[in-house]
Motif scaffolding. Structure first.
Motif, mmCIF file in Angstrom:
data_model
loop_
_atom_site.group_PDB
_atom_site.id
_atom_site.type_symbol
_atom_site.label_atom_id
_atom_site.label_comp_id
_atom_site.label_asym_id
_atom_site.label_seq_id
_atom_site.Cartn_x
_atom_site.Cartn_y
_atom_site.Cartn_z
ATOM 1 N N ASN A 19 0.584 -1.119 -0.030
ATOM 2 C CA ASN A 19 -0.064 -0.280 0.172
ATOM 3 C C ASN A 19 1.128 1.278 0.007
ATOM 4 N N THR A 20 1.855 1.124 -0.284
ATOM 5 C CA THR A 20 3.093 2.424 -0.065
ATOM 6 C C THR A 20 3.968 2.511 -1.326
ATOM 7 N N GLY A 21 3.550 1.900 -2.101
ATOM 8 C CA GLY A 21 5.115 2.325 -3.104
ATOM 9 C C GLY A 21 6.029 1.110 -2.814
ATOM 10 N N HIS A 22 5.821 0.744 -2.112
ATOM 11 C CA HIS A 22 7.253 -0.321 -1.073
ATOM 12 C C HIS A 22 8.145 0.789 -0.408
ATOM 13 N N ARG A 23 7.548 1.523 -0.547
ATOM 14 C CA ARG A 23 8.441 3.111 0.759
ATOM 15 C C ARG A 23 8.745 2.465 1.647
ATOM 16 N N LEU A 24 7.800 1.798 3.106
ATOM 17 C CA LEU A 24 7.665 0.961 4.375
ATOM 18 C C LEU A 24 6.894 0.332 4.293
ATOM 19 N N GLY A 25 7.572 -0.730 4.942
ATOM 20 C CA GLY A 25 6.944 -1.701 6.013
ATOM 21 C C GLY A 25 6.942 -1.991 7.096
ATOM 22 N N MET A 26 5.783 -2.363 8.081
ATOM 23 C CA MET A 26 5.522 -2.413 9.393
ATOM 24 C C MET A 26 4.905 -3.297 9.761
ATOM 25 N N ALA A 27 5.735 -3.396 11.752
ATOM 26 C CA ALA A 27 5.296 -4.906 12.067
ATOM 27 C C ALA A 27 5.266 -4.424 13.109
ATOM 28 N N GLU A 28 3.468 -5.316 13.579
ATOM 29 C CA GLU A 28 3.727 -5.264 15.697
ATOM 30 C C GLU A 28 4.843 -6.620 16.212
ATOM 31 N N SER A 29 5.251 -6.558 17.025
ATOM 32 C CA SER A 29 6.452 -7.953 17.475
ATOM 33 C C SER A 29 5.579 -7.952 19.379
ATOM 34 N N VAL A 30 5.195 -9.591 18.682
ATOM 35 C CA VAL A 30 5.853 -9.308 20.642
ATOM 36 C C VAL A 30 6.074 -10.516 20.765
ATOM 37 N N LEU A 31 7.640 -10.049 21.527
ATOM 38 C CA LEU A 31 8.623 -10.760 22.289
ATOM 39 C C LEU A 31 7.985 -12.029 23.765
ATOM 40 N N ALA A 32 8.135 -13.092 23.510
ATOM 41 C CA ALA A 32 7.819 -14.287 24.772
ATOM 42 C C ALA A 32 9.218 -13.382 26.083
ATOM 43 N N PRO A 33 8.782 -13.650 27.149
ATOM 44 C CA PRO A 33 9.885 -13.311 27.823
ATOM 45 C C PRO A 33 11.175 -14.455 27.483
ATOM 46 N N HIS A 34 12.353 -13.704 27.702
ATOM 47 C CA HIS A 34 13.323 -14.769 27.391
ATOM 48 C C HIS A 34 13.793 -14.906 26.041
ATOM 49 N N THR A 35 13.466 -14.276 25.039
ATOM 50 C CA THR A 35 13.198 -14.399 24.134
ATOM 51 C C THR A 35 14.605 -13.714 23.045
ATOM 52 N N PRO A 36 15.688 -14.665 22.700
ATOM 53 C CA PRO A 36 16.778 -14.187 22.141
ATOM 54 C C PRO A 36 16.882 -13.761 20.781
ATOM 55 N N GLY A 37 17.276 -12.679 20.041
ATOM 56 C CA GLY A 37 17.241 -12.251 19.317
ATOM 57 C C GLY A 37 17.816 -12.555 17.851
ATOM 58 N N PRO A 38 17.954 -12.202 16.919
ATOM 59 C CA PRO A 38 18.660 -12.865 15.489
ATOM 60 C C PRO A 38 20.420 -12.126 15.777
ATOM 61 N N PRO A 39 21.212 -13.363 15.134
ATOM 62 C CA PRO A 39 22.840 -12.448 15.002
ATOM 63 C C PRO A 39 22.724 -11.086 15.199
ATOM 64 N N GLN A 40 23.868 -10.572 15.789
ATOM 65 C CA GLN A 40 23.919 -8.885 15.156
ATOM 66 C C GLN A 40 24.729 -9.050 14.032
ATOM 67 N N HIS A 41 23.432 -8.184 13.180
ATOM 68 C CA HIS A 41 23.424 -7.105 11.856
ATOM 69 C C HIS A 41 23.581 -6.167 11.824
ATOM 70 N N ARG A 42 24.344 -6.581 10.535
ATOM 71 C CA ARG A 42 24.051 -5.059 9.563
ATOM 72 C C ARG A 42 22.766 -4.772 8.338
ATOM 73 N N HIS A 43 22.023 -4.246 8.290
ATOM 74 C CA HIS A 43 21.903 -3.794 7.294
ATOM 75 C C HIS A 43 22.374 -3.330 6.048
ATOM 76 N N ALA A 44 22.740 -3.254 4.945
ATOM 77 C CA ALA A 44 23.433 -2.558 3.446
ATOM 78 C C ALA A 44 21.844 -1.264 3.119
ATOM 79 N N GLN A 45 20.184 -1.916 2.678
ATOM 80 C CA GLN A 45 19.426 -1.145 1.830
ATOM 81 C C GLN A 45 18.846 -0.179 2.455
ATOM 82 N N HIS A 46 18.200 -0.983 3.862
ATOM 83 C CA HIS A 46 17.088 -0.290 4.471
ATOM 84 C C HIS A 46 17.575 0.510 6.296
ATOM 85 N N ASP A 47 16.496 1.197 6.439
ATOM 86 C CA ASP A 47 16.261 2.029 7.717
ATOM 87 C C ASP A 47 15.705 0.861 8.694
#
Length: 164
Positions: free
Chosen positions: A42-70
């Motif tokens: 709906n945004t011409g692919h300029r923006l994506g948006m999500a709501e996330s619910v992280l359960a207690p003690h949820t680990p995250g992804p490996p530390q990383h860098r994005h080259a093409q998006h904020d």
């Protein structure tokens, strides 16, 4: 050659997207439940948006860098620990964390309470990454750090191997 004015074709009015509290695409990633509110369609692919619910003690992804998006994270409730390089930031409700391209980062819920955050992706490139992870899990494959990194690589993202 005539000087007759050309007929103007009416321009279609922009369509407003409304996603209610029970709407959106649900993606389950282990102990994280994500609700895609905008996948970019709906945004011409300029923006994506999500709501996330992280359960207690949820680990995250490996530390990383994005080259093409904020990537932006707004903590709605609970506490989310963001690790940026070697520095931890415990973000509580009302905190906004903006991650520009190239900045190393990861996040996790290290508390005994659930945490909810709203994430933005500009452009929407990374929304498909979460779908890929869900497909991996649905196929019975484990969500290992290596599998996560392989999926990231398809979306101009790489592990931040130069930080601890």
């Amino acid at each position: 050659m005539t000087d007759e004015p050309k007929a103007f074709e009416p321009i279609a009015a922009p369509t407003v997207s409304v996603v209610g509290p029970d709407d959106g695409e649900t993606i389950l990633l282990g102990t994280t439940r994500m609700r895609v509110l905008e996948d970019g369609s709906n945004t011409g692919h300029r923006l994506g948006m999500a709501e996330s619910v992280l359960a207690p003690h949820t680990p995250g992804p490996p530390q990383h860098r994005h080259a093409q998006h904020d990537e932006g994270f707004y903590v709605i409730s609970g506490t989310v620990r963001f690790t940026v390089g070697d520095t931890d930031h415990d973000a509580t409700a009302g905190t906004l964390v903006m991650v520009p391209p190239g900045a190393p980062h990861t996040f996790a819920n290290v508390t005994d309470q659930p945490a909810v955050m709203l994430s933005t992706f500009t452009p929407d490139l990374y929304v498909q990454y979460f779908r890929d992870l869900q497909d991996l899990i649905a196929d019975g494959r484990p969500l290992t750090p290596q599998a996560n990194i392989r999926a990231m690589s398809r979306y101009a993202t790489e592990p931040a191997t130069d930080v601890s």
